[in-house]
Write a protein that holds these residues in place. Sequence first.
Motif: not given
Length: 495
Positions: A11-25, A218-219
């Motif tokens: 299921d995790y692989l199927g996600r939209d893999h956006r960067p993690l910057i601050g609290a945002d994706r 942590l970004n």
Amino acid sequence: MKHLPAQKAIDYLGRDHRPLIGADRPVALTGRHFDTLDPASGKVIASVWECGAEDIDVAVRAARAALDQRAWTGLTADARAKVLWRYGDLLEANAEELAHLEVLNNGMPIGFAQWMVSASAVWLRYYAGAISRIHGKTAGDAINEPGRAMHAYTTREPIGVVGLIVPWNGPIGTFIMKVAPALAAGCSCIVKPAENTPITALRLGEIALEAGVPPGVLNIVPGFGPVAGAALVSHPGVDKISFTGSTAVGKQIVQAAAGNLKRVTLELGGKSPCIVCDDADLELTIPSVAMGILANSGQVCFAGSRLYAHSKVFDKVVAGVADFAAKVTLGSGFDPGTALGPVISDKQRQRVNDYIDIGRSEGAEVIYSGSAPAGSGFFVAPTIFVNKKAGSRISREEIFGPVLVATPMDDMEEILRVANDTRYGLGAGVFTRDVSKAHKIAARLQSGNVWVNCYGTVHPTMPFGGYKESGWGREMSSEGLDAFLEMKSVFIQLH
Ligand code: ADP
């Protein structure tokens, strides 16, 4: 029977893999994606947003803001320790998903991935405990002069915004090995995972937020080395780079970091020797030497890729290692019987196979050559050469695959000369029953790590790093923490 990947991992692989910057994706500003593969099948398992220089800039600003707002350092040491401890607990709580994602993206055997997760939890707890022990020292009476009394002391402060560039050969372990001390020191981190293995880094970033690491501290910015990695290294808002990867890229990083004289820690390549004395316990030695080169399919910076054994035991050791190699099963990391997974990519398979051809053409004798499973996975079977020629490329260059080069040698002075005759100096193994000999050889090896009657042990209480072109500085232990701290000397004249 094959363990299937857990549903949570799929299921995790199927996600939209956006960067993690601050609290945002956020979506990456490049607008581009890149595919990431399962090396056991060669098939695409996910598509990941690709960060470029502009995304790195946004991440640096988020990290700087968190630092300036003291989002993390403003918490008490005890509160920060609790967060790191919880991060370790959450790694354990999510161990199955993390290990399965690691196998899917890196190909390593499941047992190794599970070890990597549990070891990472231990490392986080080690650095949780270290937070409350960060302190300076006070000058003694020597600081005083007649008529001038001084009180002088040092303080330790976080270096600031740190860029952590991690490799693909142990994605979870190398991530935590850098993030744990960086967070313990109070730094704000930007992690650039390797382009081959971005998945577990993104998951580790999410788990950090869940553990209570404040947003921005942590970004995670997936992308390519020459683009995202290079932008991070040259960014004037980054105070330090900690890099694990090839020596060639390490040298580029030193140059690129010169703009603002970033602090740089480098954990680079190796061509590590294993020395087997004529009095060694061969029952213990043979599996250690074999796993020293076969573990993670030889894709280990400290892989024991050169074997120097006394001629009295040479044939037995080489035959034993060949026998061990013949018994290991190559296959999917999800098969419980698999000891050797695939190498990371088609490029890497080609590189290792090229070196095997080079060894043959240099006249080294092939003592063992296994066969790789057919199919689309990137498998390379173990190869053992006996090489009596000094200066050959397979004895000098890092192959990063399951290729061992063995040479019989009797004179210890000559063994030490040859063992040290390399531009690298990361690891070395010594096998002997004679404790005095072990100490004497350990003292003479130009290597950051020496293992006696074992190979490849890494522990958070012990510094890890290399001599010569194997790197700068140390990770793990208090030295690993110091690498993320600045030191300030404060002089107060007393009236
Ligand atoms: P390998 O050649 O084995 O893939 P690298 O040293 O190239 O190892 O990669 C290790 C890490 O360094 C990866 O995260 C990669 O993206 C990154 N990297 C590669 N080139 C650069 C560069 N010029 N600047 C910064 N990072 C880089």
